[in-house]
Design a protein around this motif. Structure first.
Motif, PDB file in Angstrom:
ATOM      1  N   SER A  42       0.876  -1.153  -0.131  1.00  0.00           N
ATOM      2  CA  SER A  42      -0.027  -0.083  -0.070  1.00  0.00           C
ATOM      3  C   SER A  42       0.805   1.447   0.014  1.00  0.00           C
ATOM      4  O   SER A  42       1.967   1.215   0.404  1.00  0.00           O
ATOM      5  CB  SER A  42      -0.826   0.043   1.153  1.00  0.00           C
ATOM      6  N   LEU A  43       0.413   2.495  -0.861  1.00  0.00           N
ATOM      7  CA  LEU A  43       1.114   3.498  -0.788  1.00  0.00           C
ATOM      8  C   LEU A  43       0.391   4.564   0.032  1.00  0.00           C
ATOM      9  O   LEU A  43      -0.602   4.933   0.026  1.00  0.00           O
ATOM     10  CB  LEU A  43       0.996   4.027  -2.274  1.00  0.00           C
ATOM     11  N   ASN A  45       0.435   8.232   1.633  1.00  0.00           N
ATOM     12  CA  ASN A  45       0.565   9.818   1.452  1.00  0.00           C
ATOM     13  C   ASN A  45       1.216  10.354   2.814  1.00  0.00           C
ATOM     14  O   ASN A  45       0.495  10.373   3.742  1.00  0.00           O
ATOM     15  CB  ASN A  45      -0.382  10.608   0.841  1.00  0.00           C
ATOM     16  N   PHE A  86       9.084   6.651  -1.773  1.00  0.00           N
ATOM     17  CA  PHE A  86       9.038   7.174  -2.729  1.00  0.00           C
ATOM     18  C   PHE A  86       8.767   8.710  -2.814  1.00  0.00           C
ATOM     19  O   PHE A  86       7.878   9.199  -2.070  1.00  0.00           O
ATOM     20  CB  PHE A  86       8.073   6.750  -3.853  1.00  0.00           C
ATOM     21  N   LYS A  98       0.393  14.948 -12.854  1.00  0.00           N
ATOM     22  CA  LYS A  98       0.830  14.026 -13.259  1.00  0.00           C
ATOM     23  C   LYS A  98       2.125  13.880 -12.415  1.00  0.00           C
ATOM     24  O   LYS A  98       3.042  14.359 -12.632  1.00  0.00           O
ATOM     25  CB  LYS A  98       1.127  14.212 -14.745  1.00  0.00           C
ATOM     26  N   LEU A  99       2.207  12.773 -11.649  1.00  0.00           N
ATOM     27  CA  LEU A  99       3.319  12.826 -10.885  1.00  0.00           C
ATOM     28  C   LEU A  99       4.291  12.008 -11.431  1.00  0.00           C
ATOM     29  O   LEU A  99       4.187  10.866 -12.008  1.00  0.00           O
ATOM     30  CB  LEU A  99       3.072  12.010  -9.468  1.00  0.00           C
ATOM     31  N   PHE A 101       7.627   9.758 -10.424  1.00  0.00           N
ATOM     32  CA  PHE A 101       8.199   9.361  -9.307  1.00  0.00           C
ATOM     33  C   PHE A 101       9.680   8.916  -9.453  1.00  0.00           C
ATOM     34  O   PHE A 101      10.027   8.709 -10.411  1.00  0.00           O
ATOM     35  CB  PHE A 101       7.202   7.811  -8.856  1.00  0.00           C
ATOM     36  N   GLY A 102      10.103   9.152  -8.361  1.00  0.00           N
ATOM     37  CA  GLY A 102      11.654   8.482  -8.120  1.00  0.00           C
ATOM     38  C   GLY A 102      11.723   7.055  -8.050  1.00  0.00           C
ATOM     39  O   GLY A 102      10.668   6.362  -7.929  1.00  0.00           O
ATOM     40  N   GLN A 103      12.941   6.515  -7.956  1.00  0.00           N
ATOM     41  CA  GLN A 103      13.174   5.124  -8.151  1.00  0.00           C
ATOM     42  C   GLN A 103      12.756   4.429  -6.824  1.00  0.00           C
ATOM     43  O   GLN A 103      12.766   3.335  -6.523  1.00  0.00           O
ATOM     44  CB  GLN A 103      14.571   4.741  -8.433  1.00  0.00           C
TER      45      GLN A 103
ATOM     46  N   TYR B  33      -7.051   8.622 -11.143  1.00  0.00           N
ATOM     47  CA  TYR B  33      -5.855   8.279 -12.045  1.00  0.00           C
ATOM     48  C   TYR B  33      -5.708   6.842 -12.021  1.00  0.00           C
ATOM     49  O   TYR B  33      -5.910   6.116 -11.210  1.00  0.00           O
ATOM     50  CB  TYR B  33      -4.762   9.072 -11.370  1.00  0.00           C
ATOM     51  N   TYR B  35      -1.928   4.549 -12.269  1.00  0.00           N
ATOM     52  CA  TYR B  35      -0.524   4.259 -12.055  1.00  0.00           C
ATOM     53  C   TYR B  35      -0.354   2.779 -12.286  1.00  0.00           C
ATOM     54  O   TYR B  35      -0.987   2.028 -11.830  1.00  0.00           O
ATOM     55  CB  TYR B  35       0.320   4.949 -10.929  1.00  0.00           C
ATOM     56  N   GLN B  37       3.095  -0.126 -11.730  1.00  0.00           N
ATOM     57  CA  GLN B  37       4.165  -0.258 -10.998  1.00  0.00           C
ATOM     58  C   GLN B  37       4.745  -1.662 -11.586  1.00  0.00           C
ATOM     59  O   GLN B  37       4.124  -2.539 -11.301  1.00  0.00           O
ATOM     60  CB  GLN B  37       4.306  -0.217  -9.480  1.00  0.00           C
ATOM     61  N   PRO B  42      10.153   2.662 -11.457  1.00  0.00           N
ATOM     62  CA  PRO B  42       9.272   3.510 -10.526  1.00  0.00           C
ATOM     63  C   PRO B  42       7.751   3.432 -10.997  1.00  0.00           C
ATOM     64  O   PRO B  42       7.383   2.915 -12.179  1.00  0.00           O
ATOM     65  CB  PRO B  42       9.752   4.983 -10.745  1.00  0.00           C
ATOM     66  N   LEU B  43       6.933   4.028 -10.296  1.00  0.00           N
ATOM     67  CA  LEU B  43       5.607   4.117 -10.555  1.00  0.00           C
ATOM     68  C   LEU B  43       5.397   4.957 -11.812  1.00  0.00           C
ATOM     69  O   LEU B  43       6.103   6.170 -11.912  1.00  0.00           O
ATOM     70  CB  LEU B  43       4.657   4.482  -9.384  1.00  0.00           C
ATOM     71  N   PHE B  45       2.904   7.109 -14.520  1.00  0.00           N
ATOM     72  CA  PHE B  45       1.441   7.659 -14.677  1.00  0.00           C
ATOM     73  C   PHE B  45       1.224   7.140 -16.126  1.00  0.00           C
ATOM     74  O   PHE B  45       1.776   6.857 -16.821  1.00  0.00           O
ATOM     75  CB  PHE B  45       1.711   9.040 -14.918  1.00  0.00           C
ATOM     76  N   GLN B  58      -0.912   9.016 -20.681  1.00  0.00           N
ATOM     77  CA  GLN B  58       0.548   8.678 -21.338  1.00  0.00           C
ATOM     78  C   GLN B  58       0.988   7.415 -21.676  1.00  0.00           C
ATOM     79  O   GLN B  58       1.880   6.711 -21.536  1.00  0.00           O
ATOM     80  CB  GLN B  58       1.314   9.266 -19.961  1.00  0.00           C
ATOM     81  N   PHE B  90      -2.343   0.745  -9.843  1.00  0.00           N
ATOM     82  CA  PHE B  90      -2.872   1.465  -8.913  1.00  0.00           C
ATOM     83  C   PHE B  90      -3.853   2.546  -9.123  1.00  0.00           C
ATOM     84  O   PHE B  90      -3.556   3.289 -10.266  1.00  0.00           O
ATOM     85  CB  PHE B  90      -1.627   2.268  -8.106  1.00  0.00           C
ATOM     86  N   PHE B 103      -3.985  10.103  -3.181  1.00  0.00           N
ATOM     87  CA  PHE B 103      -4.317   8.903  -2.554  1.00  0.00           C
ATOM     88  C   PHE B 103      -4.513   7.971  -3.252  1.00  0.00           C
ATOM     89  O   PHE B 103      -5.210   7.851  -4.308  1.00  0.00           O
ATOM     90  CB  PHE B 103      -5.456   9.410  -1.588  1.00  0.00           C
ATOM     91  N   PHE B 104      -4.013   6.589  -3.002  1.00  0.00           N
ATOM     92  CA  PHE B 104      -3.787   5.477  -3.672  1.00  0.00           C
ATOM     93  C   PHE B 104      -4.641   4.277  -2.861  1.00  0.00           C
ATOM     94  O   PHE B 104      -4.837   4.219  -2.079  1.00  0.00           O
ATOM     95  CB  PHE B 104      -2.327   5.040  -3.876  1.00  0.00           C
ATOM     96  N   HIS B 106      -4.986   0.192  -2.931  1.00  0.00           N
ATOM     97  CA  HIS B 106      -4.116  -0.731  -2.728  1.00  0.00           C
ATOM     98  C   HIS B 106      -3.461  -1.568  -3.662  1.00  0.00           C
ATOM     99  O   HIS B 106      -2.579  -2.365  -3.515  1.00  0.00           O
ATOM    100  CB  HIS B 106      -4.639  -1.912  -1.466  1.00  0.00           C
TER     101      HIS B 106
END
Lengths: 111, 113
Positions: A42-43, A45, A86, A98-99, A101-103, B33, B35, B37, B42-43, B45, B58, B90, B103-104, B106
């Motif tokens: 789970s991500l 924030n 992240f 549009k985010l 993300f870093g690695q 949205y 996304y 992974q 990386p995640l 978009f 995208q 996601f 907010f994502f 699971h």
């Protein structure tokens, strides 16, 4: 090309210690968010910053748009802080959210 | 009590088949949205929607089609599945499409055999 460079890629901390994670941006970003991905995937924030510094418990984050970086400081690390962190940022040139993300930084907190 | 519900949590599909990933959010958000992974990446978009309208895409392949039947739903239909489509997908939402906290859900872990 890569717009978000996150470091370190992996980090091991003893309980009670702290460290900082960093993201450098190769393009101008207007906001940054930090997420924790826990063991279940789970991500969560942690922060949203358009500028300046925010603090939440043992976590503190800073975003410097002019110098194109953001940091996440963890102090007094606990076992439950383990996971992958992240950073993600919105390019100033982007019209919509549009985010990029870093690695990720894989954090392991050990007793 | 999850506020963004994704179904199913795990999905196994055969190459060439079609699947729909479900997402519903109960945060009262106007933007949603998708996304992706993938392993060792990386995640990324994929799509953004605001008030059920596509705002940004995208994803190069037309095999990926978002579907929004209600403001708080954004499903993802994937056709002609390939092993490279294996990833965790996601769904996310935010109050608006810009300068908003994301907010994502699971995630749905898709494996294509």
């Amino acid at each position: 090309g890569d717009q978000v460079e996150q470091s370190p890629s992996a980090l091991s901390l003893h309980e009670g210690t702290g460290s900082a994670l960093r993201c450098n941006f190769t393009t101008t970003m207007r906001a940054v968010q930090w997420f924790q991905q826990n063991s279940r995937g789970s991500l969560i924030n942690l922060f949203y910053l358009a500028s300046g510094t925010k603090e939440n418990g043992r976590l503190k984050s800073t975003f410097n748009s002019k110098e194109s970086y953001s940091t996440l400081h963890i102090r007094d690390a606990q076992l439950e802080d383990s996971g992958t962190y992240f950073c993600a940022a919105e390019a100033a040139s982007s019209s919509f959210s549009k985010l990029v993300f870093g690695q990720g930084t894989s954090l392991s907190v050990v007793p | 009590d999850p506020k963004i519900i994704q179904k199913p949590k795990y999905l196994v599909a055969v190459t060439g088949s079609e699947k729909i990933l479900i997402c519903e959010q109960y945060l009262g958000h106007n933007a949603m949205y998708w996304y992706r992974q993938s392993a060792k990446k990386p995640l990324e978009f994929m799509f953004s929607y605001s008030y059920q309208k596509l705002m940004d895409n995208q994803t190069a392949s037309s095999r990926f089609q978002p579907q929004s039947s209600k403001k708080n739903h954004l499903d993802l239909q994937i056709t002609a599945l390939k092993p490279d489509d294996s990833a965790t997908y996601f769904c996310a939402s935010s109050a608006g499409v810009s300068n908003e906290r994301l907010f994502f859900g699971h995630g749905t872990k898709l494996s294509v055999l």
